[in-house]
Design an enzyme around this catalytic site. Structure first.
Site, PDB file in Angstrom:
ATOM      1  N   GLY A 210       5.134  -1.230   3.828  1.00  0.00           N
ATOM      2  CA  GLY A 210       5.611  -2.504   4.374  1.00  0.00           C
ATOM      3  C   GLY A 210       5.596  -3.578   3.300  1.00  0.00           C
ATOM      4  O   GLY A 210       4.620  -3.734   2.585  1.00  0.00           O
TER       5      GLY A 210
ATOM      6  N   GLU B 298      -0.047   6.321  10.309  1.00  0.00           N
ATOM      7  CA  GLU B 298      -1.428   6.645   9.936  1.00  0.00           C
ATOM      8  C   GLU B 298      -1.882   7.963  10.546  1.00  0.00           C
ATOM      9  O   GLU B 298      -3.002   8.090  11.018  1.00  0.00           O
ATOM     10  CB  GLU B 298      -2.376   5.515  10.384  1.00  0.00           C
ATOM     11  CG  GLU B 298      -2.063   4.165   9.789  1.00  0.00           C
ATOM     12  CD  GLU B 298      -2.215   4.144   8.277  1.00  0.00           C
ATOM     13  OE1 GLU B 298      -3.237   4.651   7.796  1.00  0.00           O
ATOM     14  OE2 GLU B 298      -1.308   3.647   7.597  1.00  0.00           O
TER      15      GLU B 298
ATOM     16  N   GLN C   3       3.942   0.199  43.570  1.00  0.00           N
ATOM     17  CA  GLN C   3       3.782  -0.757  42.477  1.00  0.00           C
ATOM     18  C   GLN C   3       2.291  -0.906  42.136  1.00  0.00           C
ATOM     19  O   GLN C   3       1.911  -0.926  40.964  1.00  0.00           O
ATOM     20  CB  GLN C   3       4.378  -2.124  42.895  1.00  0.00           C
ATOM     21  CG  GLN C   3       4.502  -3.153  41.763  1.00  0.00           C
ATOM     22  CD  GLN C   3       5.754  -2.971  40.906  1.00  0.00           C
ATOM     23  OE1 GLN C   3       6.579  -2.101  41.186  1.00  0.00           O
ATOM     24  NE2 GLN C   3       5.881  -3.759  39.860  1.00  0.00           N
TER      25      GLN C   3
ATOM     26  N   THR D  10       2.905   6.868  15.714  1.00  0.00           N
ATOM     27  CA  THR D  10       3.165   7.901  14.711  1.00  0.00           C
ATOM     28  C   THR D  10       2.578   7.552  13.345  1.00  0.00           C
ATOM     29  O   THR D  10       2.416   8.437  12.508  1.00  0.00           O
ATOM     30  CB  THR D  10       4.689   8.134  14.559  1.00  0.00           C
ATOM     31  OG1 THR D  10       5.346   6.859  14.487  1.00  0.00           O
ATOM     32  CG2 THR D  10       5.238   8.897  15.750  1.00  0.00           C
TER      33      THR D  10
ATOM     34  N   GLY E 130      15.174  -4.054  36.044  1.00  0.00           N
ATOM     35  CA  GLY E 130      16.130  -4.424  35.003  1.00  0.00           C
ATOM     36  C   GLY E 130      15.592  -5.528  34.101  1.00  0.00           C
ATOM     37  O   GLY E 130      15.842  -5.534  32.905  1.00  0.00           O
TER      38      GLY E 130
ATOM     39  N   GLN F  65       1.330   4.853  -0.153  1.00  0.00           N
ATOM     40  CA  GLN F  65       0.722   6.178  -0.033  1.00  0.00           C
ATOM     41  C   GLN F  65       1.734   7.205   0.480  1.00  0.00           C
ATOM     42  O   GLN F  65       2.032   8.179  -0.194  1.00  0.00           O
ATOM     43  CB  GLN F  65      -0.486   6.115   0.893  1.00  0.00           C
ATOM     44  CG  GLN F  65      -1.149   7.466   1.125  1.00  0.00           C
ATOM     45  CD  GLN F  65      -2.332   7.372   2.073  1.00  0.00           C
ATOM     46  OE1 GLN F  65      -3.298   6.656   1.816  1.00  0.00           O
ATOM     47  NE2 GLN F  65      -2.258   8.085   3.178  1.00  0.00           N
TER      48      GLN F  65
ATOM     49  N   TYR G  44       0.863  -1.169   0.000  1.00  0.00           N
ATOM     50  CA  TYR G  44       0.000   0.000   0.000  1.00  0.00           C
ATOM     51  C   TYR G  44       0.909   1.230   0.000  1.00  0.00           C
ATOM     52  O   TYR G  44       1.498   1.564   1.023  1.00  0.00           O
ATOM     53  CB  TYR G  44      -0.855  -0.057   1.268  1.00  0.00           C
ATOM     54  CG  TYR G  44      -1.931   0.979   1.406  1.00  0.00           C
ATOM     55  CD1 TYR G  44      -3.207   0.739   0.914  1.00  0.00           C
ATOM     56  CD2 TYR G  44      -1.700   2.183   2.069  1.00  0.00           C
ATOM     57  CE1 TYR G  44      -4.231   1.665   1.061  1.00  0.00           C
ATOM     58  CE2 TYR G  44      -2.709   3.121   2.222  1.00  0.00           C
ATOM     59  CZ  TYR G  44      -3.969   2.859   1.720  1.00  0.00           C
ATOM     60  OH  TYR G  44      -4.980   3.772   1.875  1.00  0.00           O
TER      61      TYR G  44
END
Lengths: 558, 558
Positions: A138, A405, A311, A403, A382, A98, A96
């Protein structure tokens, strides 16, 4: 799936990008074979299963989702007859195309051109500049041999804006780019290692130097020769729009037909945000139970970290947000289904509401999921930084949604524009969609009073809902008023006025989206009949699946 | 540096983890050679230069920083004479082995043991369980041949708590692990691909089955044989603490000597947070100038995205935060230098203030930088997701700082405990450090009044400072009061009371840290003489370097 060795992600953390691309293909083949053996079609259900199982994107995913969906929604019956069988299990793999290097959100800035050539009955495709290069599709880098190309249609020098074209890019014999097609992989990204996002330049220009012997001597001149890509006129997708043999442009019945794929993708991103957040929170809750650290009485085992209030504050917050996003996604999907059902009858009346709602919710939920996934990762200490926890890849594979579309400020403003216009409708007493009923009930000049009088009142969903409604309505009315003022007093055009107060309008759109989430949450937990189904998928994650009655009331109607 | 091909990161985005590890060595060798050629010692300046240039961690970095620093600050003169030359340019490469698989923040939970054996005059080292495994030490996976091991010291069955030991892990001949040492790489993480974080298990246990022929028949018994690692008594670091030949433990003059490396590392992390944020904001500002998208009048070029108010709101915010973090880091470094200078005279009086300040600022600034780097990445749209932008690696290489060296809620609470105790000092009229003078000036029972009366007043630094001081003081006093109440009325121990209101105390510690930032910012821009120096380092990033007079007033003293 548990029995197929390729269908796990454990090994991928050790692989380079190229290895992950190859492994992505292996996974797809195993997955597809399994589905075929079980008689499951490669539809939405299969994709949902794949996501739930924790597999990343396959190199062919854009073909299976955006390419096929856009083709189905924008190609005519005749075109589908011709192409579709070759695209499903056949030799055609599409993408696609665009977004361009210089043009993302602002579609009208697109530079790629498709010029109608009446002599040969073809479109001439061209990327006139470097910024016109298609960038990001993609599967374009190594996989696809076709694409749906979005390009500005020119007929007789007139610009008709972006349209979709079915274009072959690579040979079906040897997979080499066709003449005039320049393409490749754009290189490594933060996530999606198995997706070969690519670039595409159409048409080459050559400069030739000619020497002419003229009566007054030898002169040189430069001539440009363009080796552009040509496709037959019939390759423009024409379910809604058409160019005749004579070069006549036949208009679409509704100017917004192009947005179907967009709202579909955004709706999917809201659902995908739940996937990310739901899995992250599941991992973090389980880790918080297993992990013990400090804080115990002497001689006792160390304290489970879930017993720390700091937590709990974080984990429980994101746990509830995950459910809110899940429920909001269900309601948005209902709205989308209503829209999709009606388009078959050329009824696009739901589109403005769907477009505005999906834009704002895409922005809000992708951000909430990104924030949640990152914080939940941090709250595994960690170990959340280690890829074996699964959390880094969950986050990185989600980040393109934030970010992609449409960047979120732009999407919030799309929602805000719609909301500002609805305020006008409220003032005129015109009908407004049910999701905006709370705006009609708002009284701008009476500030209202928070109905909680005791701390316990804050546990009542109705009290909270009222507060969220008030906040959203107040911000939207204030924003609308500011826009009207700028138009009237300073003579600004609507768009300039919007830009002037855009940070406040983004806040208003977020408040509206948050209300949608709160409303969906309260609606589902308090009214609907829910069928909770607990499924055990693998060693690490539990998954909840909600099947609530589709007859449940729309959450924003009050 | 620009002329040395290895000293760029461009190619690393295409590499696998193992390739990046190897390339990290190549980079280090080129870098070290360059420094040697230029006569620059491998000190802080060189590291600052390396960071500024945008290089990631080298595999040997933990040796050059934490290992050497801890050795210098905790080994006796005699020990340094014996080992140091071999550690600098010599065959010894060390790492810092403190964190265990099951034990991070809570040092006292550490399981590794060092038991004094009076017969052989040695310490016997042992990892009694899987959770006792050392986990995370950088360079341990493939690089280091020695480590500073933190283990609980046992003498005659008595537990003296964690102490540091100089331990050889691999042969200097063939780099193979020594007998009883099991170690390796822990695998891929979200960032730091060139660092071989590792695991380490010391000592093996075997079970033997013996058959005894006794008068009443054959019986079986199981006997445990332990192949533990032994080091000479002289390998315990004993600048401050010692075990004599007779097994007598000689106490340190100040119980907190162990924290020197910790506060040094945390101070470095505050400075490092500026590096991350400063570079991210530089890239995003420049991108926002170059990138054009939409919003223009017809016929005009598209609008620079920096001209959008939503972009400005985000970019300028993080730009100012970057400076605030830079300035706060400078003041924290002054405090650290004061401390480090005085420890030579066994004066540890600054430690409590430094410990509390560095803990809270480490938490706050690493979070601000992580948030900023992620948002700035998003505000570069899709291009920020691409590794070529530099932003994904900046973020990923920063993220270990957020959870490393103490997860942030725990660090905020360390600061909060200190603040709660200072409130007691204020009430008693005792002296408090100058950074907390604002607490002494706060009047808990008079709510105060915000001194801004017109919008313009909000632009006055003094007005803002007063508001930030008020907020921090109010939250700290409220938190301290809640703790005292829980102790008095519900009879809770101090630690239990702290835990009960920990979310509020985290908020209070954040407010204190934010005040430190605001204060540093205002102090530098309004009072100090600054020497602004603009340096052009490479094609992508500009860098500011501030050299302000070290005589400038400490920012929190009012």
């Amino acid at each position: 799936m548990a029995k197929v060795p390729e269908l796990n992600r454990e090994d991928t953390v050790f692989m380079s990008g190229v290895e992950q691309y190859k492994y992505g293909w292996k996974q797809f083949i195993s997955f597809f074979k399994l589905a075929t053996d079980l008689g499951i079609e490669a539809t939405g259900d299969l994709f949902a299963l794949k996501k739930e199982w924790g597999l990343s994107m396959f190199p062919i995913d854009v073909h299976l989702s955006m390419f096929l969906n856009a083709l189905r929604s924008q190609a005519s019956e005749e075109q589908l007859d011709k192409w579709l069988s070759k695209c499903i299990g056949g030799p055609i793999i599409g993408t696609y195309a665009q977004t361009e290097l210089g043009h993302g959100t602002f579609l009208r800035g697109m530079e790629t051109t498709a010029t109608f050539d009446g002599v040969t009955d073809e479109f001439i495709l061209h990327s006139p500049t470097d910024t016109a290069m298609k960038w990001w599709p993609g599967g374009l880098g190594r996989t696809a041999n076709h694409c749906l190309l979005y390009a500005r249609l020119f007929i007789d020098g007139l610009d008709y804006g972006p349209h979709a074209f079915f274009v072959q890019l690579r040979s079906l014999e040897d997979h080499k780019p066709l003449p005039g097609v320049e393409l490749g992989d754009i290189g490594p990204k933060m996530g999606w290692p198995a997706i070969d996002n690519g670039y595409l330049k159409l048409g080459r220009s050559f400069l030739f130097l000619f020497y002419d012997l003229l009566p007054w001597g030898l002169t040189a001149r430069v001539q440009r020769y363009a080796d552009h890509v040509r496709i037959p006129r019939g390759n423009m997708l024409n379910k809604f729009v058409k160019v005749t043999r004579e070069g006549k442009y036949e208009k679409p019945p509704h100017a917004k037909f192009n947005y179907t794929t967009m709202v579909m993708v955004r709706t999917g991103m809201v659902e995908g945000s739940f996937e990310t957040l739901g899995k992250s929170v599941t991992i973090c809750v389980r880790y918080s139970v297993v992990r013990r650290q400090g804080g115990s009485d002497p001689g006792e085992p160390e304290k489970q970290i879930l017993d720390y209030k700091t937590q709990q504050q974080m984990v429980f917050h994101h746990l509830s947000v995950a459910y809110a996003v899940l429920f909001a996604g269900k309601f948005l999907r209902q709205l989308f289904n209503t829209f999709a059902h009606r388009t078959d009858d050329q009824d696009f009346s739901v589109l403005p509401e769907l477009h505005a709602t999906s834009a704002g919710l895409k922005a809000l939920t992708t951000e909430l999921a990104a924030e949640g996934a990152e914080y939940l990762r941090r709250y595994c200490g960690g170990h959340g930084f280690h890829k074996f926890s699964g959390l880094p890849d969950l986050l990185n594979d989600h980040l393109p949604q934030v970010t992609g579309e449409g960047v979120n400020p732009v999407l919030y403003l799309q929602t805000a524009r719609y909301l500002v216009r609805q305020v006008e409708n409220v003032r005129k007493g015109a009908a407004i969609p049910s999701t905006l009923a709370y705006l009609a009930n708002y009284k701008p000049n009476s500030p209202g009073r928070f109905s909680a009088t005791r701390p316990e009142d804050l546990l009542k969903p109705g009290v909270l809902l009222e507060a969220f409604r008030h906040r959203a309505a107040r911000l939207i009315f204030e924003g609308a008023e500011a826009v009207t003022d700028l138009q009237k007093k300073r003579g600004l055009a609507f768009e300039k006025a919007i830009d002037e107060v855009s940070p406040d309008l983004v806040t208003a759109a977020k408040a509206h989206g948050t209300l949608f989430l709160v409303n969906s949450f309260i609606e589902i937990i308090s009214v609907s009949f829910c069928l909770f189904e607990l499924r055990y998928t693998d060693g690490l994650t539990f998954f909840f699946s909600f099947n609530f009655l589709s007859s449940s009331k729309h959450p924003m109607s009050s």
